[in-house]
Design a protein around this motif. Structure first.
Motif, PDB file in Angstrom:
ATOM      1  N   LEU A   1      -1.371  -3.484   7.758  1.00  0.00           N
ATOM      2  CA  LEU A   1      -0.980  -3.219   6.381  1.00  0.00           C
ATOM      3  C   LEU A   1      -0.930  -4.492   5.551  1.00  0.00           C
ATOM      4  O   LEU A   1      -0.733  -5.588   6.072  1.00  0.00           O
ATOM      5  N   LYS A   2      -1.071  -4.321   4.252  1.00  0.00           N
ATOM      6  CA  LYS A   2      -0.891  -5.412   3.312  1.00  0.00           C
ATOM      7  C   LYS A   2       0.574  -5.451   2.882  1.00  0.00           C
ATOM      8  O   LYS A   2       1.150  -4.423   2.541  1.00  0.00           O
ATOM      9  N   SER A   3       1.152  -6.640   2.915  1.00  0.00           N
ATOM     10  CA  SER A   3       2.549  -6.814   2.525  1.00  0.00           C
ATOM     11  C   SER A   3       2.629  -7.583   1.220  1.00  0.00           C
ATOM     12  O   SER A   3       1.639  -8.152   0.751  1.00  0.00           O
ATOM     13  N   GLN A   4       3.813  -7.594   0.619  1.00  0.00           N
ATOM     14  CA  GLN A   4       4.053  -8.418  -0.546  1.00  0.00           C
ATOM     15  C   GLN A   4       5.386  -9.130  -0.370  1.00  0.00           C
ATOM     16  O   GLN A   4       6.197  -8.772   0.490  1.00  0.00           O
TER      17      GLN A   4
ATOM     18  N   THR B   1      16.805   1.140   2.614  1.00  0.00           N
ATOM     19  CA  THR B   1      15.989   0.782   3.767  1.00  0.00           C
ATOM     20  C   THR B   1      15.280   2.032   4.241  1.00  0.00           C
ATOM     21  O   THR B   1      15.893   3.084   4.392  1.00  0.00           O
ATOM     22  N   VAL B   2      13.972   1.914   4.468  1.00  0.00           N
ATOM     23  CA  VAL B   2      13.151   3.053   4.889  1.00  0.00           C
ATOM     24  C   VAL B   2      12.644   2.806   6.307  1.00  0.00           C
ATOM     25  O   VAL B   2      12.195   1.707   6.640  1.00  0.00           O
ATOM     26  N   TYR B   3      12.727   3.840   7.119  1.00  0.00           N
ATOM     27  CA  TYR B   3      12.205   3.800   8.488  1.00  0.00           C
ATOM     28  C   TYR B   3      11.122   4.858   8.650  1.00  0.00           C
ATOM     29  O   TYR B   3      11.297   6.003   8.202  1.00  0.00           O
ATOM     30  N   TYR B   4      10.015   4.499   9.309  1.00  0.00           N
ATOM     31  CA  TYR B   4       9.037   5.461   9.824  1.00  0.00           C
ATOM     32  C   TYR B   4       9.002   5.227  11.335  1.00  0.00           C
ATOM     33  O   TYR B   4       8.590   4.154  11.791  1.00  0.00           O
ATOM     34  N   ILE B   5       9.435   6.224  12.095  1.00  0.00           N
ATOM     35  CA  ILE B   5       9.655   6.028  13.525  1.00  0.00           C
ATOM     36  C   ILE B   5       8.675   6.879  14.331  1.00  0.00           C
ATOM     37  O   ILE B   5       8.651   8.114  14.190  1.00  0.00           O
ATOM     38  N   PRO B   6       7.854   6.260  15.184  1.00  0.00           N
ATOM     39  CA  PRO B   6       6.986   7.023  16.078  1.00  0.00           C
ATOM     40  C   PRO B   6       7.789   7.519  17.277  1.00  0.00           C
ATOM     41  O   PRO B   6       8.955   7.136  17.451  1.00  0.00           O
ATOM     42  N   PRO B   7       7.215   8.377  18.127  1.00  0.00           N
ATOM     43  CA  PRO B   7       7.953   8.866  19.289  1.00  0.00           C
ATOM     44  C   PRO B   7       8.497   7.734  20.157  1.00  0.00           C
ATOM     45  O   PRO B   7       7.856   6.696  20.332  1.00  0.00           O
TER      46      PRO B   7
ATOM     47  N   LEU C   1      -0.787   4.548   6.401  1.00  0.00           N
ATOM     48  CA  LEU C   1       0.377   4.922   7.199  1.00  0.00           C
ATOM     49  C   LEU C   1      -0.045   5.368   8.591  1.00  0.00           C
ATOM     50  O   LEU C   1       0.607   5.004   9.578  1.00  0.00           O
ATOM     51  N   GLN C   2      -1.121   6.144   8.710  1.00  0.00           N
ATOM     52  CA  GLN C   2      -1.572   6.588  10.037  1.00  0.00           C
ATOM     53  C   GLN C   2      -1.939   5.399  10.912  1.00  0.00           C
ATOM     54  O   GLN C   2      -1.574   5.341  12.094  1.00  0.00           O
ATOM     55  N   ARG C   3      -2.630   4.424  10.350  1.00  0.00           N
ATOM     56  CA  ARG C   3      -3.001   3.236  11.116  1.00  0.00           C
ATOM     57  C   ARG C   3      -1.765   2.472  11.586  1.00  0.00           C
ATOM     58  O   ARG C   3      -1.704   2.003  12.732  1.00  0.00           O
TER      59      ARG C   3
ATOM     60  N   GLU D   1       0.818  -1.214   0.000  1.00  0.00           N
ATOM     61  CA  GLU D   1       0.000   0.000   0.000  1.00  0.00           C
ATOM     62  C   GLU D   1       0.858   1.273   0.000  1.00  0.00           C
ATOM     63  O   GLU D   1       0.327   2.379   0.103  1.00  0.00           O
ATOM     64  N   ASP D   2       2.161   1.109  -0.133  1.00  0.00           N
ATOM     65  CA  ASP D   2       3.074   2.247  -0.127  1.00  0.00           C
ATOM     66  C   ASP D   2       3.584   2.521  -1.544  1.00  0.00           C
ATOM     67  O   ASP D   2       4.473   1.841  -2.042  1.00  0.00           O
ATOM     68  N   PHE D   3       2.991   3.531  -2.179  1.00  0.00           N
ATOM     69  CA  PHE D   3       3.399   3.945  -3.518  1.00  0.00           C
ATOM     70  C   PHE D   3       4.202   5.246  -3.480  1.00  0.00           C
ATOM     71  O   PHE D   3       4.342   5.928  -4.495  1.00  0.00           O
ATOM     72  N   SER D   4       4.724   5.572  -2.306  1.00  0.00           N
ATOM     73  CA  SER D   4       5.615   6.730  -2.172  1.00  0.00           C
ATOM     74  C   SER D   4       6.852   6.516  -3.025  1.00  0.00           C
ATOM     75  O   SER D   4       7.162   5.408  -3.450  1.00  0.00           O
ATOM     76  N   ASN D   5       7.578   7.604  -3.265  1.00  0.00           N
ATOM     77  CA  ASN D   5       8.894   7.487  -3.896  1.00  0.00           C
ATOM     78  C   ASN D   5       9.968   8.019  -2.971  1.00  0.00           C
ATOM     79  O   ASN D   5       9.780   9.039  -2.299  1.00  0.00           O
ATOM     80  N   TYR D   6      11.065   7.293  -2.928  1.00  0.00           N
ATOM     81  CA  TYR D   6      12.217   7.586  -2.097  1.00  0.00           C
ATOM     82  C   TYR D   6      13.431   7.590  -3.021  1.00  0.00           C
ATOM     83  O   TYR D   6      13.667   6.592  -3.716  1.00  0.00           O
ATOM     84  N   TRP D   7      14.221   8.674  -3.031  1.00  0.00           N
ATOM     85  CA  TRP D   7      15.378   8.647  -3.909  1.00  0.00           C
ATOM     86  C   TRP D   7      16.567   9.398  -3.329  1.00  0.00           C
ATOM     87  O   TRP D   7      16.417  10.315  -2.521  1.00  0.00           O
ATOM     88  N   THR D   8      17.756   8.936  -3.743  1.00  0.00           N
ATOM     89  CA  THR D   8      19.020   9.503  -3.275  1.00  0.00           C
ATOM     90  C   THR D   8      20.007   9.523  -4.440  1.00  0.00           C
ATOM     91  O   THR D   8      19.765   8.924  -5.495  1.00  0.00           O
TER      92      THR D   8
END
Length: 312
Positions: free
Chosen positions: A287-290, A98-104, A271-273, A61-68
């Motif tokens: 979330l749905k994974s693949q 590798t992507v991280y989303y970190i809560p408090p 993402l909020q959930r 469910e994550d169609f964001s783009n991340y680039w470097t």
């Protein structure tokens, strides 16, 4: 915290954030995420969720783009060769990041997920010194590919803002950490930075408060890229004066210009959930994974035909 792979979607000379519509962009990037990545992705009007048919990330469910930027080895004879990427510990992917989303870190406070159309940039590709560098952008020199000794939290200990000066027998890790406070109104800004800010005191890790100008606390978004430098650990091909031979794709041999781009594209409130549930790593009941095979199969062809492997 969520920690997952976004496999290589493309290696491409496009930048829809800093240089929208420019074909080609000034330098080459490695990109992960939704397969709707293109030269122009106008905030709000362009919806990666609707435009994408697959994602190279672990969560489907994550169609964001991340680039470097990409990292290259510059040999003594002047030839360049792209440095491949190692998959981070415990994950599966084809290169990428590798992507991280970190809560408090207090385990109870909540944060607000990014809004549709949101995007941001951290770092400055033109920097060649530590002056004016944003926080928590760093490199770690590993002695082994299994990251032992680990070295503690990112951008602490012996980590350096500059590229490591010597040979790293286990590769180099780049860490790119984004600001965590939002003005609550603008999903972008002319410099792609002014709509976000750092805590006015302390840090995200210590629970520092957001400034009044940017009162909305966001999750901490962080990238890690593991550059596999092992094939280049030969003194005979390094510069004769012993200086480090690696250079980022924008021509930066210092490392201070490393930067990261982010364009939000999660489906609905996924993402909020996940943040509210404090999902851990790359598994989340919200979330749905693949599979890794499904994620690595999501790729796109270059818009700008340009070789990036081999020596040239």
């Amino acid at each position: 915290m969520m920690r997952f792979s976004c496999s290589k979607l493309t290696i491409e000379r496009l930048d829809p954030l800093v240089e929208p519509g420019n074909i080609p962009s000034a330098h080459m990037h490695q990109v992960g995420g939704g397969n709707s990545f293109r030269s122009s992705m106008t905030p709000v009007d362009f919806d990666p969720v609707k435009e994408s048919t697959c994602t190279s990330c672990s969560f489907s469910e994550d169609f964001s783009n991340y680039w470097t930027a990409n990292l290259f080895f510059k040999a003594r004879n002047g030839t360049l060769k792209r440095v491949p990427q190692l998959v981070n510990m415990g994950l599966q992917a084809d290169g990428g990041l590798t992507v991280y989303y970190i809560p408090p870190y207090d385990g109870k406070s909540n944060v607000t997920a990014f809004a549709p159309g949101f995007r941001m940039l951290v770092g400055d590709p033109m920097l060649r010194s530590a002056e004016n560098q944003q926080r928590q952008l760093c490199h770690r020199c590993f002695a082994t590919i299994n990251q032992v000794p680990f070295g503690g939290a990112p951008c602490t200990g012996e980590d350096t803002a500059a590229l490591p000066p010597g040979m790293c027998t286990g590769g180099i890790r780049t860490t790119i950490t984004f600001p965590t406070c939002w003005d609550g109104v603008n999903v972008d800004s002319p410099d792609h930075k002014s709509h976000v800010a750092y805590p006015e005191s302390g840090s995200f890790e210590s629970g520092g408060p957001c400034p009044a100008s940017h009162p909305v606390k966001l999750p901490q978004l962080m990238y890690e890229i593991i550059w596999d430098t092992r094939q280049f650990n030969n003194p005979d091909i390094w510069p004769e004066d012993g200086t480090q031979p690696f250079v980022y794709s924008m021509g930066d041999g210092t490392g201070y210009g490393q930067h990261g781009d982010y364009l939000f594209g999660w489906k609905d409130d996924a993402l909020q959930r996940a943040l509210d549930a404090r999902c851990s790593n790359d598994k989340c009941s919200e979330l749905k994974s693949q599979t890794a095979d499904e994620a690595t199969a999501c790729t796109i062809k270059q818009t700008v035909a340009e070789p990036y492997d081999g020596s040239y």
